[in-house]
Scaffold this motif. Structure first.
Motif, PDB file in Angstrom:
ATOM      1  N   TYR A  11       0.813  -1.214   0.000  1.00  0.00           N
ATOM      2  CA  TYR A  11       0.000   0.000   0.000  1.00  0.00           C
ATOM      3  C   TYR A  11       0.848   1.267   0.000  1.00  0.00           C
ATOM      4  O   TYR A  11       0.403   2.322  -0.448  1.00  0.00           O
ATOM      5  N   GLY A  12       2.098   1.183   0.489  1.00  0.00           N
ATOM      6  CA  GLY A  12       2.952   2.366   0.508  1.00  0.00           C
ATOM      7  C   GLY A  12       3.186   2.918  -0.884  1.00  0.00           C
ATOM      8  O   GLY A  12       3.023   4.118  -1.136  1.00  0.00           O
ATOM      9  N   LYS A  13       3.556   2.033  -1.811  1.00  0.00           N
ATOM     10  CA  LYS A  13       3.764   2.469  -3.190  1.00  0.00           C
ATOM     11  C   LYS A  13       2.453   2.930  -3.819  1.00  0.00           C
ATOM     12  O   LYS A  13       2.429   3.866  -4.620  1.00  0.00           O
ATOM     13  N   LYS A  14       1.377   2.256  -3.442  1.00  0.00           N
ATOM     14  CA  LYS A  14       0.076   2.656  -3.983  1.00  0.00           C
ATOM     15  C   LYS A  14      -0.310   4.052  -3.506  1.00  0.00           C
ATOM     16  O   LYS A  14      -0.886   4.840  -4.258  1.00  0.00           O
ATOM     17  N   LEU A  15       0.014   4.364  -2.251  1.00  0.00           N
ATOM     18  CA  LEU A  15      -0.281   5.701  -1.745  1.00  0.00           C
ATOM     19  C   LEU A  15       0.517   6.766  -2.494  1.00  0.00           C
ATOM     20  O   LEU A  15       0.013   7.852  -2.772  1.00  0.00           O
ATOM     21  N   VAL A  16       1.763   6.443  -2.815  1.00  0.00           N
ATOM     22  CA  VAL A  16       2.586   7.393  -3.570  1.00  0.00           C
ATOM     23  C   VAL A  16       1.970   7.651  -4.942  1.00  0.00           C
ATOM     24  O   VAL A  16       1.853   8.798  -5.388  1.00  0.00           O
ATOM     25  N   ARG A  17       1.576   6.565  -5.631  1.00  0.00           N
ATOM     26  CA  ARG A  17       0.953   6.732  -6.951  1.00  0.00           C
ATOM     27  C   ARG A  17      -0.366   7.478  -6.840  1.00  0.00           C
ATOM     28  O   ARG A  17      -0.693   8.343  -7.661  1.00  0.00           O
ATOM     29  N   LEU A  18      -1.131   7.154  -5.795  1.00  0.00           N
ATOM     30  CA  LEU A  18      -2.418   7.812  -5.577  1.00  0.00           C
ATOM     31  C   LEU A  18      -2.227   9.309  -5.355  1.00  0.00           C
ATOM     32  O   LEU A  18      -2.986  10.138  -5.872  1.00  0.00           O
ATOM     33  N   HIS A  19      -1.207   9.651  -4.598  1.00  0.00           N
ATOM     34  CA  HIS A  19      -0.896  11.056  -4.341  1.00  0.00           C
ATOM     35  C   HIS A  19      -0.579  11.777  -5.646  1.00  0.00           C
ATOM     36  O   HIS A  19      -1.015  12.912  -5.880  1.00  0.00           O
ATOM     37  N   ALA A  20       0.175  11.114  -6.524  1.00  0.00           N
ATOM     38  CA  ALA A  20       0.529  11.722  -7.810  1.00  0.00           C
ATOM     39  C   ALA A  20      -0.700  11.895  -8.695  1.00  0.00           C
ATOM     40  O   ALA A  20      -0.897  12.950  -9.309  1.00  0.00           O
ATOM     41  N   TRP A  21      -1.538  10.853  -8.778  1.00  0.00           N
ATOM     42  CA  TRP A  21      -2.766  10.967  -9.575  1.00  0.00           C
ATOM     43  C   TRP A  21      -3.624  12.129  -9.084  1.00  0.00           C
ATOM     44  O   TRP A  21      -4.127  12.928  -9.871  1.00  0.00           O
ATOM     45  N   ASN A  22      -3.785  12.177  -7.774  1.00  0.00           N
ATOM     46  CA  ASN A  22      -4.629  13.219  -7.199  1.00  0.00           C
ATOM     47  C   ASN A  22      -4.051  14.602  -7.479  1.00  0.00           C
ATOM     48  O   ASN A  22      -4.784  15.556  -7.749  1.00  0.00           O
ATOM     49  N   GLY A  23      -2.726  14.709  -7.424  1.00  0.00           N
ATOM     50  CA  GLY A  23      -2.087  15.984  -7.719  1.00  0.00           C
ATOM     51  C   GLY A  23      -2.368  16.458  -9.132  1.00  0.00           C
ATOM     52  O   GLY A  23      -2.698  17.625  -9.358  1.00  0.00           O
TER      53      GLY A  23
END
Length: 421
Positions: A11-23
């Motif tokens: 989930y850590g890597k997923k959170l990073v990707r999610l943060h980028a998408w949201n940005g």
């Protein structure tokens, strides 16, 4: 392993990707929203504005997906942040902004279904979240940057010690002594406060002005007298209001007009203003200002709705009913459409004869007992209360009766021909 467990794996890597998408979603929505809001772009974009609005809506709807995805991962993330209250606070703020933008955006998108009252409230909320959210996100993005979070990225390396020399005063090999001493306020804290203060100085005055307009009464938090005082029109004599306008029958307008134009706001005086009705009529007529303001007028109270979601309620308009104008001119049998021309030389729109005969369609010269200022489409504008405001042509100076159809300025650029509220 159930589906949720699989989803949370890594989930850590997923959170990073999610943060980028949201940005990226926020960036697209911010840029498209600001362009849609800016009057400068309305004339430049033309039909492209309708496409941009569509993109804004699609991306806005899609913005709920990262939120849903995060909520599925939130349990584990929330536990990880149990000793980091400020990061928890940040998560709640961002979720609140995204959900607020999404809900208010959907209401604005479905403005016909929810009605003017809900759409008006949604627009205020959407704007408020933008005023708060964009500076917060900018601040968050800058202050969370790696160069600010990691001290070694902001220090000067001592090449001699970095290559194997003695340990510096900071107690770390290869780091300049300036990185060692800890001040009462760290460099990071000073930079963060400086960034916050800079954003407050740049954005604060505009935000306070918007807040005054949104929470104030009348037109944008100021009186109609203030707007008339800066009016660029200079026509004499001013129209004398009827008693029902002097003490506005509607009790005074409630809400805030937003000023949208597709050209620079024109101004008029007695020399360059005239009003014409021609085309398929028995008696083409033309008035100068002195004769026009002497025409018999009536008073009506009606609400004013813009297709972008805002409304101004209980307006007291004074002017000449359109159906009386047409009766006086004598509409010929071949005429099917009433075409309206704006004094800006660009904007046009139409009504059918049936629509033009409605009792509340008015050629107005006064609003709440005051001359209509140039910012609001004066000295003369069309008022069609039962339709959205792009039908209420500003700076009206000509009416033409035509046989065929005519596609209006915004209808040509994608707006619906059906403008009924």
């Amino acid at each position: 392993m159930n589906g949720l467990t699989k989803l949370r794996k890594g989930y850590g890597k997923k959170l990073v990707r999610l943060h980028a998408w949201n940005g990226w979603i926020v960036v697209i929505l911010a840029i498209s929203g600001l362009v849609l809001l800016g009057g400068f772009w309305r004339g430049i974009l033309g039909e492209g504005r309708v496409w941009l609005k569509g993109l804004h809506i699609v991306v806005g709807i899609a913005s709920i997906m990262p939120v849903i995805y995060y909520l599925l991962l939130a349990g584990k993330h929330w536990k990880q942040l149990r000793e980091k209250p400020w990061q928890r606070f940040n998560v709640l703020v961002v979720l609140g902004l995204l959900l607020g933008w999404f809900i208010s955006g959907v209401l604005l998108w479905q403005f016909r279904a929810v009605g003017p009252a809900w759409a008006n409230a949604a627009l205020v909320v959407h704007d408020l979240l933008t005023w708060i959210g964009l500076p917060y996100i900018i601040y968050h993005s800058i202050t969370r940057a790696k160069w600010l979070k990691e001290p070694q990225r902001r220090t000067i390396r001592d090449e001699s010690t970095a290559s194997g020399g003695e340990v510096t005063g900071a107690g770390q090999r290869g780091i300049h002594p300036a990185a060692g001493p800890q001040a009462v306020y760290s460099r990071r804290t000073v930079i963060k406060w400086s960034i916050g203060a800079g954003l407050a100085v740049v954005i604060g005055p505009s935000f306070l002005q918007w807040l005054g307009k949104s929470l104030g009464s009348g037109l944008g938090g100021g009186s109609i007298d203030e707007i008339v005082a800066r009016d660029g029109n200079h026509l004499a004599p001013p129209p004398e209001p009827l008693p029902a306008s002097l003490l506005p029958s509607g009790g005074g307008a409630r809400g805030n007009f937003r000023i949208y134009t597709v050209t620079p706001i024109p101004t008029f005086n007695n020399d360059n203003w005239s009003f014409t009705i021609d085309g398929l009529v028995d008696k083409p007529m033309k008035w100068n200002w002195e004769k026009f303001v002497a025409l018999k007028r009536k008073v009506q109270v009606s609400d004013f709705h813009c297709v972008t979601g805002w409304s101004v309620y209980s307006n007291t308009w004074e002017g000449i009913l359109l159906k009386d104008f047409l009766r006086e001119a004598g509409v010929q049998q071949a005429a099917k459409t009433v075409k309206f021309y704006s004094g800006d030389g660009v904007y046009t729109d139409t009504l059918t004869l049936e629509q033009a005969a409605l009792d509340d369609v008015m050629i107005a010269v006064l609003h709440d007992g005051k001359p209509i200022p140039s910012d609001l489409g004066g000295p003369v504008r069309l008022i069609v209360p039962k339709m959205y405001a792009y039908k209420s042509v500003k700076w009206l100076n000509r009416i033409e009766l035509i046989e065929g159809e005519h596609v209006g300025y915004w209808e040509e650029r994608g707006y619906a021909n059906d403008a009924w509220v």
